[in-house]
Scaffold this motif. Sequence first.
Motif, PDB file in Angstrom:
ATOM      1  N   SER A 212     -68.173 -26.038  74.294  1.00  0.00           N
ATOM      2  CA  SER A 212     -67.417 -25.380  74.533  1.00  0.00           C
ATOM      3  C   SER A 212     -66.490 -24.638  75.024  1.00  0.00           C
ATOM      4  O   SER A 212     -65.184 -23.791  75.555  1.00  0.00           O
ATOM      5  CB  SER A 212     -68.334 -24.027  73.639  1.00  0.00           C
ATOM      6  N   SER A 215     -63.068 -27.788  75.977  1.00  0.00           N
ATOM      7  CA  SER A 215     -62.051 -27.975  75.808  1.00  0.00           C
ATOM      8  C   SER A 215     -61.160 -27.390  75.862  1.00  0.00           C
ATOM      9  O   SER A 215     -61.286 -26.109  75.446  1.00  0.00           O
ATOM     10  CB  SER A 215     -63.044 -27.447  73.654  1.00  0.00           C
ATOM     11  N   THR A 217     -57.610 -25.667  73.622  1.00  0.00           N
ATOM     12  CA  THR A 217     -57.724 -24.819  72.636  1.00  0.00           C
ATOM     13  C   THR A 217     -57.115 -25.917  71.855  1.00  0.00           C
ATOM     14  O   THR A 217     -58.130 -25.671  70.498  1.00  0.00           O
ATOM     15  CB  THR A 217     -56.724 -23.557  72.456  1.00  0.00           C
ATOM     16  N   LYS A 220     -60.476 -27.106  70.331  1.00  0.00           N
ATOM     17  CA  LYS A 220     -61.913 -26.928  70.463  1.00  0.00           C
ATOM     18  C   LYS A 220     -62.442 -27.181  69.129  1.00  0.00           C
ATOM     19  O   LYS A 220     -63.909 -28.357  69.500  1.00  0.00           O
ATOM     20  CB  LYS A 220     -62.021 -25.393  70.403  1.00  0.00           C
ATOM     21  N   GLU A 460     -65.664 -20.656  69.709  1.00  0.00           N
ATOM     22  CA  GLU A 460     -64.466 -20.047  69.998  1.00  0.00           C
ATOM     23  C   GLU A 460     -64.426 -18.234  70.784  1.00  0.00           C
ATOM     24  O   GLU A 460     -64.048 -17.876  71.562  1.00  0.00           O
ATOM     25  CB  GLU A 460     -63.322 -20.128  69.289  1.00  0.00           C
TER      26      GLU A 460
END
Length: 565
Positions: A212, A215, A217, A220, A460
């Motif tokens: 996470s 990654s 955007t 993700k 996220e």
Amino acid sequence: MQSNAFRSSRVPLWLNVANAQRRLGFGTAASQALVASLISDKANAQKAANDDEDTSLPLGKSLKQYSTLIWWTLGMSIAILYGGFDSVILGSINSMDPFKEAMGEWGLNDDPDPAKRKEEWIIPALWMALWDSIGPFGQIAGTALGGWLLDIKGRRFCLLMGSTIGALGILELFFADKPNNKEYRRIMILIGKIIQGSGIGIIKMGTITYMSEISPTTLKGPIMGFIPTFTLLGQLIGAVVSFFMEKQTTSRGYLIAIGSQWLVAAPPFVMSFLLPESPAFLLLRNDKIKATASFRRLLGPTHSAQAAADKMARTMDEESKNTTAVTYLDCFKGSNRRRSLIVMFAGSVEFLFGLGLLSSVSTFLPQLNMKSSMALLFLIGGIVVGLIANSTSSWMLSHFARRQLLTTSFVAAATLWGVMGFAGIKQFEWTGWLAGGLCTAIIVVCGLGCWPASYAVIGETSSLRLRSKTVSLGSLMNNLTGILGNAVMPFLYQPDALDLGAKTGFIFAALSLIGAALSYLFVPELKGRSAMEIEHLFAKGVRSVGSSKWKDAHEEMPMRYMGAV
């Protein structure tokens, strides 16, 4: 796409420079300083434009642009195989006759059907319950320990430690049949499961947190979608191994099955030496040089490692305004409280859509008068279609909003569970087949929607500074709800308990509707948002309903001298 401030200017940079030099005089210090400032503003605006453009790349171009990073994440995902493989192997050896002979007592089974009662080797129900309930608490302990160690020793250390602990647990299980006293054997199995679960918990924490953090955007969601995909792949491989070993008539069968776990424990051990350390961990330790070097290995030569490190550092600096410490308690302070609760909800998504029952169809369907052999085929078929569905989730997560995937798949699952419940009001010969088909359909629906979307939300939602702690809370909720489901499930459909049969579908229909409602009311839309945007969204308390339309009014790159020229 350029920033609004720069896009609004129709004056080219060379004309701004010429005008500034004419006003202030060629070669003067003020002229040179202004020219340098204008060029710097242009460069900063262009860098912001590039960052904005990154969030709108289609999936195919993103995969090509970040090909080096994808290979790293695929290597990390192999560690996820371990947990899925382990769950099937340790569950299947309980049904192998040589294992039952090694751990059980000779006696008459208590099958409610008199025709099926016979003398056989039976593992005491108490020990079965202990293995299935207390054993998984090792994974909870590993998850909590991992959330603490990640910010002290780093992500690589946790992979090394988790795989080592897991290997020791497998060793304990492998030699559990050596003592003469069967009570000692059972105790060794319990201890082995706890130790191995601790190792898996640490590995899972390190893997999810690392993936996470690194990654981009645009990727993700697709990258976090690897987690359920590789979990199912591990379960499928475990089911195949168990299928062939079940035919063995000696201890060789279950020993090979147990020993095969060393093969899947090895990849995270190897990755702990090959993997560059997480840039987020290095920035927490104020080591920007090593963070930049780590990004250089992760992103490859086509990306600016320095720009990536600067962007992450800016985000973490912004987060530090709301959170200075990095503890579990800080996860429940200020705006982080909302973020932590959302991650904990995402961790319970598997329980809400009924993964526990879907994973035990080989036990559930025989209660609906289906042959055990056919029920086992439904289990394997469910794993296969679930794997296929989750494999396509990368495309789904890159094209559809998180809230949309969560709510629609939960509602669809509730509908299918409801159909099963109504079919169980009056049972027919075909009820078991209908229930099996509905279970398979639910796996497909949730494998395309809420299951991978929940991991995208976990990846996220949390802040970078509290990422390891918040992910740990989500994993803890996942483990606790899983234990709750495993403990309660048999009492719902077993003939000597509530004996709901297919009417069990009503319970999961209700849980799925609860999941849909919570997703709609409390989960904001984070797809396509940078870590900085997400920080601003939670800091400003943007409501979840309507959050997809919210735009971050971030400070644009100033054209300070535009009015003077």
